[in-house]
Design an enzyme around this catalytic site. Sequence first.
Site, mmCIF file in Angstrom:
data_model
loop_
_atom_site.group_PDB
_atom_site.id
_atom_site.type_symbol
_atom_site.label_atom_id
_atom_site.label_comp_id
_atom_site.label_asym_id
_atom_site.label_seq_id
_atom_site.Cartn_x
_atom_site.Cartn_y
_atom_site.Cartn_z
ATOM 1 C CB SER A 1 -8.682 9.304 -11.811
ATOM 2 O OG SER A 1 -8.860 9.590 -13.185
ATOM 3 C CG ASN B 1 -19.681 7.304 -18.582
ATOM 4 O OD1 ASN B 1 -18.758 7.940 -18.054
ATOM 5 N ND2 ASN B 1 -20.931 7.720 -18.560
ATOM 6 C CG HIS C 1 -9.600 -27.313 18.891
ATOM 7 N ND1 HIS C 1 -10.733 -26.541 18.961
ATOM 8 C CD2 HIS C 1 -9.993 -28.505 18.360
ATOM 9 C CE1 HIS C 1 -11.774 -27.241 18.522
ATOM 10 N NE2 HIS C 1 -11.356 -28.431 18.142
ATOM 11 C CB SER D 1 15.559 -6.823 17.618
ATOM 12 O OG SER D 1 15.481 -5.881 18.665
ATOM 13 C CG ASN E 1 12.157 -9.879 14.955
ATOM 14 O OD1 ASN E 1 12.112 -10.654 15.909
ATOM 15 N ND2 ASN E 1 12.615 -8.651 15.064
ATOM 16 C CE1 TYR F 1 -17.890 5.664 -14.175
ATOM 17 C CE2 TYR F 1 -18.447 7.990 -14.097
ATOM 18 C CZ TYR F 1 -17.542 6.976 -13.885
ATOM 19 O OH TYR F 1 -16.311 7.263 -13.390
ATOM 20 C CD GLN G 1 -11.798 9.375 -10.451
ATOM 21 O OE1 GLN G 1 -12.245 9.868 -11.483
ATOM 22 N NE2 GLN G 1 -11.230 10.097 -9.501
#
Lengths: 484, 484, 484, 484
Positions: free
Chosen positions: A33, A120, A166, A287, A295, A327, A332
């Site tokens: 991790s 943990n 609407h 563009s 844009n 756990y 993770q």
Amino acid sequence: MAAAHIDMQARTAAWSGRFNEAMDERLLGYNASIPFDYRLALHDIRASIAHARMLAAQAIIPQPDFAVIEQGLLGIAQDIRDGTFQWSRALEDVHFNIERRLTERIGDAGKRLHTARSRNDQVATSMRLYLREAIAGIRQRIRHLQRAFVEQASQHADLLMPGFTHLQVAQPVTFGHHLMAYFEMLERDDGRFGDCATRLNQLPLGSAALAGTSFPIDREAVAHELGFDGVTRNSMDSVSDRDFVLEFLAAAAVLMIHLSRLSEELILWSSSAFGFVALPDRFCTGSSIMPQKKNPDIPELARAKAGRMLGLLTGAMAMMKAQPLAYNKDNQETQEAMFDAEQVLVTTLEVFTGLVAGLQPNASRMLAAADAGYATATDLADLLVRRSIPFRDAHEVVARVVRQAEAQGCPLAGLGEEVIATLMAQTLGIELQRARSILGDDLQRVLSVRGSAESRSHTGGTAPEAVRREVARARQLLNAAPGL
Amino acid sequence: MAAAHIDMQARTAAWSGRFNEAMDERLLGYNASIPFDYRLALHDIRASIAHARMLAAQAIIPQPDFAVIEQGLLGIAQDIRDGTFQWSRALEDVHFNIERRLTERIGDAGKRLHTARSRNDQVATSMRLYLREAIAGIRQRIRHLQRAFVEQASQHADLLMPGFTHLQVAQPVTFGHHLMAYFEMLERDDGRFGDCATRLNQLPLGSAALAGTSFPIDREAVAHELGFDGVTRNSMDSVSDRDFVLEFLAAAAVLMIHLSRLSEELILWSSSAFGFVALPDRFCTGSSIMPQKKNPDIPELARAKAGRMLGLLTGAMAMMKAQPLAYNKDNQETQEAMFDAEQVLVTTLEVFTGLVAGLQPNASRMLAAADAGYATATDLADLLVRRSIPFRDAHEVVARVVRQAEAQGCPLAGLGEEVIATLMAQTLGIELQRARSILGDDLQRVLSVRGSAESRSHTGGTAPEAVRREVARARQLLNAAPGL
Amino acid sequence: MAAAHIDMQARTAAWSGRFNEAMDERLLGYNASIPFDYRLALHDIRASIAHARMLAAQAIIPQPDFAVIEQGLLGIAQDIRDGTFQWSRALEDVHFNIERRLTERIGDAGKRLHTARSRNDQVATSMRLYLREAIAGIRQRIRHLQRAFVEQASQHADLLMPGFTHLQVAQPVTFGHHLMAYFEMLERDDGRFGDCATRLNQLPLGSAALAGTSFPIDREAVAHELGFDGVTRNSMDSVSDRDFVLEFLAAAAVLMIHLSRLSEELILWSSSAFGFVALPDRFCTGSSIMPQKKNPDIPELARAKAGRMLGLLTGAMAMMKAQPLAYNKDNQETQEAMFDAEQVLVTTLEVFTGLVAGLQPNASRMLAAADAGYATATDLADLLVRRSIPFRDAHEVVARVVRQAEAQGCPLAGLGEEVIATLMAQTLGIELQRARSILGDDLQRVLSVRGSAESRSHTGGTAPEAVRREVARARQLLNAAPGL
Amino acid sequence: MAAAHIDMQARTAAWSGRFNEAMDERLLGYNASIPFDYRLALHDIRASIAHARMLAAQAIIPQPDFAVIEQGLLGIAQDIRDGTFQWSRALEDVHFNIERRLTERIGDAGKRLHTARSRNDQVATSMRLYLREAIAGIRQRIRHLQRAFVEQASQHADLLMPGFTHLQVAQPVTFGHHLMAYFEMLERDDGRFGDCATRLNQLPLGSAALAGTSFPIDREAVAHELGFDGVTRNSMDSVSDRDFVLEFLAAAAVLMIHLSRLSEELILWSSSAFGFVALPDRFCTGSSIMPQKKNPDIPELARAKAGRMLGLLTGAMAMMKAQPLAYNKDNQETQEAMFDAEQVLVTTLEVFTGLVAGLQPNASRMLAAADAGYATATDLADLLVRRSIPFRDAHEVVARVVRQAEAQGCPLAGLGEEVIATLMAQTLGIELQRARSILGDDLQRVLSVRGSAESRSHTGGTAPEAVRREVARARQLLNAAPGL
């Protein structure tokens, strides 16, 4: 904190004493991790120092060991801030990386740090510290964006535009009123993040692996040092709980939904069909093939990121579903969602603060659109009601008036009083003379866009006067907000 | 409220004055919300009465009209409660159905009720009233389920079982401690629902279609009568906002995730591999082909319904994404999610209250599993640490002890002190005599499952003593909870 | 391809001619896609070469320009492969980065490359080329994992274990049969990925920005060179369509759901409660505090990644919802989901191929569990049915037999024929003698776990013989699969 | 099939022989699936008849029993079609309800029907039969909607409108071309549903509870009678697999995303800002308070239902995640998602077929918008490129021309040739005379909206000619589609 430099060379993992086989290189990549949890490093160190101080105070480790541990950890924290710390993927996660380095620096004392805790409860503590700080940063940025809305609303409290339901022109509103709707949404967002931060602010450390520890720890002391409001009440819950991530992601998703609604409106408003606002050039792109294009990339991206945030929430909830206690490694994966969500929120809020501040409304296009859309039909109906025509009957009268105006291709005011009175007499089965007297002499004001807006001056209404009251209230609120 | 009987015959809709074409039969089915929104009827009526009372007090409608309206609405409410009210699909929604019936009953006064409001603020008001009440009911049921956990935990505070991480036996815990983890989860759930109820408790009525109204309304009076804490501050936000549904669904999803975790555990525990608990027969079903089966259908369904709840949340969030202000018909679909979620929560909570109360633990299977899994290895490590062996070194010693026990197929205690001392001496490079003296004379207590659990007596720990403290605290909390 | 090194220094964007303001630094970070879309580089170059060749063939650009362009692009491709290409964030995306570099290298000819195309059709083309290749790689890895299942199934076609429904022991199955269930799931996964690859294999290039181009292009020639089956039929659809990403993510989510089911089983099976399989050490991790633990981290992570994949799918679908035609910037965010999903699939499939191949079943634990769970009750019922007892009546008989065995704490076979005959006589209201004769003399075989499994030998059944047939069929299928 | 009338009175469940406690009333409500799975009744009966015929053919049941069973089942089917069948909730599901009734009608032979099968393979079979038919109905409705697009496109192949990217006017397109984009999306949808139907068309019956059966069944015969392409190859997979539901929901979600995009466009186009189309009155509703409103409720609801469908998909996927094999009760919840999705698809497709057929474009508003937006800027650039100006240089020229036109507030054509030539000369650093000659004499045609569209005549382009070719191709395709 600088991005992590991670050593991919395999070394021995902290738990490897029992195993006959080293972990496969490919598996390390799947399992480690450290490519994302290095972000927890400084919070992990802060919690470790508090833990060690308590261990020493409780005589679980020698007092001198604490001094050495604290100094060692502060040195590591400095290396991390400087970007010189060398992370190792083989050590899996931020916790092992720091502990191993500590032991290299200070020897045996470092090995004592892990007494009476486990990864943990350690990771649960670091994540809560991290998220508490992240939320504070997000709330501050929410305030900045709210202020941008308030300032624009203050400046444009009188500016008339069509209000839509609407996406059909419904009734005139003021631009300031419209913008203040987003102030309110953000106010609720702020409240949700605040509730989340309050609820998570309980210390899980001391839960150890899942059952607590046999050492005579003092959890309240650690909680106090780390600024928690108290300690969690159940060790098994403490190590398996990721509610705080889910609640954070849910609040984040709702906030991004709000900004996606704003984005949709900015895209509409800056289209040539509406032409209500111009976005500053620096928030747009051109563009490659159509040189005339400007844009609204930023709102489009934010609109998409609302979808991404929904995905992060959905994914994390699916991860937590049906896990047995306590756990499991599944947890993770929730970290990446937390980090990604924070990043999206921070950047989006910052970008939108500039964007909202830079909006340039086009008053004439707004007014023309409000004028063209029969937006004051309700006002005519309300006038009739005030003159004692039941609402549903008034509605029928106005419906015919609108149909007539549409047939003639003119605004309501363009029909003239006589036509309106005639339609009214026919619909209600009354004398024309009576219809005329009901309409009275303020018909033109009632049918005007400005008259319509100004008449809605109660709390929450669109009248310039009401907007200014809310702007003043909002400023007070923002000035009272902490840290601004 | 009885399920609605709905007349599918087409009649004229309330807004039809302007249109040249009647709505197609198929479209009615697509468009009408009455098949689900009839549930709002009594809240709609309550809000209408408060609105009418205010209109009269403000002289917007004649005082006598109010009396007639109130009487008419109360009569309709009675019909609805009796199940004699005839709903019509052609009238689209609950609001039109009631208003049309009112006008049929009391004539012109009924037509005046809709003065100074719109369906947009009306439905927002009814939904908030409904959800406020729904949340109160859910919170009460959360309390009932919490009480079931507390009573079981009280009874089984001493009962030993293995605690798991990664579904591997980790350390001994008590069954009472394990159950109290769910008490804590539900406590957070209750907090989230409470926050949601507080945040939604602002009156949107008076926002009318989107801009407020030109009538001199008194929103605070209506808010007071309906028990709201105040009035919303922006009419456009008020009619387009469905945050309260999203926040409710997010809280509901987290609660169902908690119950899905419990479900997973009940399924595991009642399997023959674990054999930790028996579910009462009345919560199980048999098999059509395998007569020996006793299937945990209820937990399985609840586990699935956590997925369903996640779907409701995801769907509703996707609906709200990128809607321009103010009200759009998309919002109508969020109602079904709200109703479905409430139904799932109420039934699941009720069913689980009975299920948890009826759980019958099998003490001998639990203890045997705790004994078999080297669950006290950490206790051995902690003992060494207390005798001044650095944590990481102690870890290495215990890892070898476990490997030896596995090789011999015996529990840790079964290895005998001499073997443990020898392994320790080898690992740490010390004399055997020194190792023996470090181990001391309480090794058997330390290696026992009960000794392990009892030693974790701090706040949040698994010791019977700690569980009893939490049970007492929980009972106080429940006794202080409103409405129980 | 090596990870991208990106220059964060601002330079001029390709479309900047028209704008008065440069883009803000913060906005560049929000807007730029180069941090992820550099992965498209080689596909972008391949498509550019095909496009340029066609332009020259159609005399839209001079033939010599093509030669220069091709050489320039091949050089850039080499730099990218070597990791020496310097990406610039200011140039936003992979397309501008490459084009700008091309012009730097070859001058004016480079500026002609963008003739008759747009970034909108260009990115759609690159994504399809990329995904086509990614799917091929994923399908190959599916085949590898299928082969691992087949080999394990072949080896363990006779190995008896309990089959579960509702996680209750139901009927005996063979381990080989159980494993082959995953072969079947992966077979469907492979089919879904194949369908996705077929459906996306149409060339969008030539759609330009959204309307096609006024140049006399030859789309079929480009499609042919790039291995597409044909050209897309509508330019507006072509630039706005991201169905192929959604379909890919949906197939990916289902595949990960399958692997999450396997993961759940591996976690259960490797728990001490089941003890059915041992995972190889190199696929597990230890605990920092509990030295006896051997945690199934890899299956746990894969189970979580199924949630992550669901989030990617949900997020991408929410992004595409309600976008007006044609291209909007929202589409950019779908790329990250595509890249992340591919990465998760590739690594998970590779890791599981090793994991499945290394599974070590524990035959005695499996058999003991199958014996203990009354798993042959159905076989007794079927025996009675074969002797002309109606199914539902037989079911009642067996239910009582099971209850008796439970009361005595013995397996079915342990009850003895006499007890079974007596219960049968009572239930059906027949003579004991008749009951005995119905049971006949093969009761012990019928009640044995092996006899039960062997009797299910039809296609799809669990008998060793049936498993071997399916293994042979699967090998043929895998041998015939392309590229293996 | 008429909605089910369900008897809520408790009776004995089919599996109740073994249990000591009857199921609680509340639990029945939680557990019973009959309120939704009655929809499977006719498919269940069809499968039962095929199963019984095979049992008789294989001499597993007596031949006369089959005749009685078939007659009994056909009678029940008739009662169900007539709406006279009385469903009982106590019998849990459609399968027990039918079997119990059968036994009441025909006695012992009815009890023999369940030989060699289980509810697990029975429900999987019924669901596949149901879904196969549902998909056929959906595909037919897709064809109808495609035809509506084709006919409108045919009629409006020449009608000019602005094409948008980023909701900015980009280039002129034809309305027919725009509509045909949806034809293409639906074509892919049809393909996905077809693939799903093909993949699910394998018979699971014979898998029994999970392991197959010991009776000498003939699965191929049953598959043949029921129109399946073959039999499933693994019994454990067969009873636990719900891939076909997930794949169906994924295809459904993508289809609804397509219709949500159309909905978004219809809402935009029918707004007064665009004014491009009028929706027929019968597809709209009015406002209770704003009589001038004509609200696009149907597209708004469909847009929301795309969110709902995403929720159904997400929910069902979350349900299937991490289930161990084989059948678990969780699967039951996937049925409701399947039924709800089918209902949404069928009604939405039907409603949209009418809606699309009734669209009335406003040619003058469309043309005016195309004219106003510099939509032919690309054409000017392309002209320059054709005259040998490198693309990127041409882009710079046109960017300046657009800026000039914006400054003057005129369309490109309004600038005049001289201004354009001058800007061009300045940008490229060439003589004015050279610039003039490059521009040539067809500048006005190039700058015209019609000229722009007509020049894009390649496959996939927007030219009327290209649209007509695609319309012809689409008609051929539709005419060849089965069942139309």
